[in-house]
Design an enzyme around this catalytic site. Structure first.
Site, PDB file in Angstrom:
ATOM      1  N   ASP A   6       0.810  -1.219   0.000  1.00 19.50           N
ATOM      2  CA  ASP A   6       0.000   0.000   0.000  1.00 19.50           C
ATOM      3  C   ASP A   6       0.845   1.272   0.000  1.00 19.50           C
ATOM      4  OD1 ASP A   6      -2.400  -1.526   0.146  1.00 19.50           O
ATOM      5  OD2 ASP A   6      -2.088  -1.768   2.311  1.00 19.50           O
ATOM      6  N   ARG A   7       2.034   1.181  -0.574  1.00 24.35           N
ATOM      7  CA  ARG A   7       2.953   2.320  -0.675  1.00 24.35           C
ATOM      8  C   ARG A   7       3.408   2.818   0.710  1.00 24.35           C
ATOM      9  NH1 ARG A   7       2.724   0.389  -5.021  1.00 24.35           N
ATOM     10  NH2 ARG A   7       2.672   1.450  -7.024  1.00 24.35           N
TER      11      ARG A   7
END
Length: 221
Positions: free
Chosen positions: A199-200
């Protein structure tokens, strides 16, 4: 005949996920940046990164504008990161002006990067010569043929420059090192280890020079 209509690049389709690795442990950097860097470099090679010693070198000229290009790292130790180039090239001129540089090792397949920043200065000519003697003959000829970063009118001119240099050096057993060629060392005062996270929410730990040693701390993504 009408020119084909090019569709705009769909950058959304290029998105990939990350998550190969567990979270970094700041304690792994208690002995400085070099052990973990070496471990990551070796792993990048095992994962199939082509030329894992390739690094993006960043410099800044007198006008304050940054410039980047990819060069090959030819040595790493406690003293820093070493590379070789034409000293009269654009990057050589900028290094002479600022005395500082950054390098980034982008091991994208391994979902890892290392960023190194610090002073950058020429190494001893004797050390440059020692490496020069290990270069393939064709690479030595190329260093004589090219005044790196200077304009060229055509491919034919480039080929002529190389052919002329090769002919001139054909009878030379040991090609000498040009005065305009040599090595540089980036002496780190900051090293950041980055690895991709789900999710970065990436993982970042930086090492900062602290006197004769190093301190490490985690950074937010």
């Amino acid at each position: 005949m009408e020119e084909p209509v090019l569709e705009p690049t769909d950058f959304d389709t290029m998105r990939v996920g990350y998550g190969l690795h567990a979270r970094l442990d700041v304690a792994d950097l208690e002995d400085g940046w070099l052990p973990l860097f070496t471990e990551w470099l070796d792993e990048a090679g095992r994962r199939g990164v082509r030329e894992p010693n390739a690094m993006v070198l960043g410099t800044v000229g007198a006008e304050g504008r940054p410039s980047t290009r990819t060069v090959l790292c030819k040595g790493v130790d406690e003293g820093g990161v070493t590379f070789f180039t034409t000293t009269t090239s654009r990057k050589g001129v900028q290094l002479a002006q600022s005395g500082y540089a950054s390098v980034t090792f982008p091991w994208l397949i391994a979902e890892r990067q290392v960023h190194i920043e610090g002073a950058c200065h020429p190494i001893d000519r004797a050390d440059s010569l020692a490496y020069w003697r290990t270069r393939p003959r064709g690479s030595q000829v190329a260093a004589w043929a090219s005044e790196q970063s200077r304009p060229a009118e055509s491919v034919a001119e480039l080929e002529s420059l190389y052919a002329t240099a090769a002919q001139r050096l054909a009878g030379v057993d040991e090609i000498p090192m040009p005065d305009r060629w040599g090595g540089y060392r980036v002496v780190p005062d900051r090293v950041e280890f980055w690895q991709g996270g789900p999710d970065r929410f990436h993982d970042r730990v930086e090492c900062l020079r602290d006197g004769d040693g190093w301190t490490a701390r985690r950074l937010q993504p």
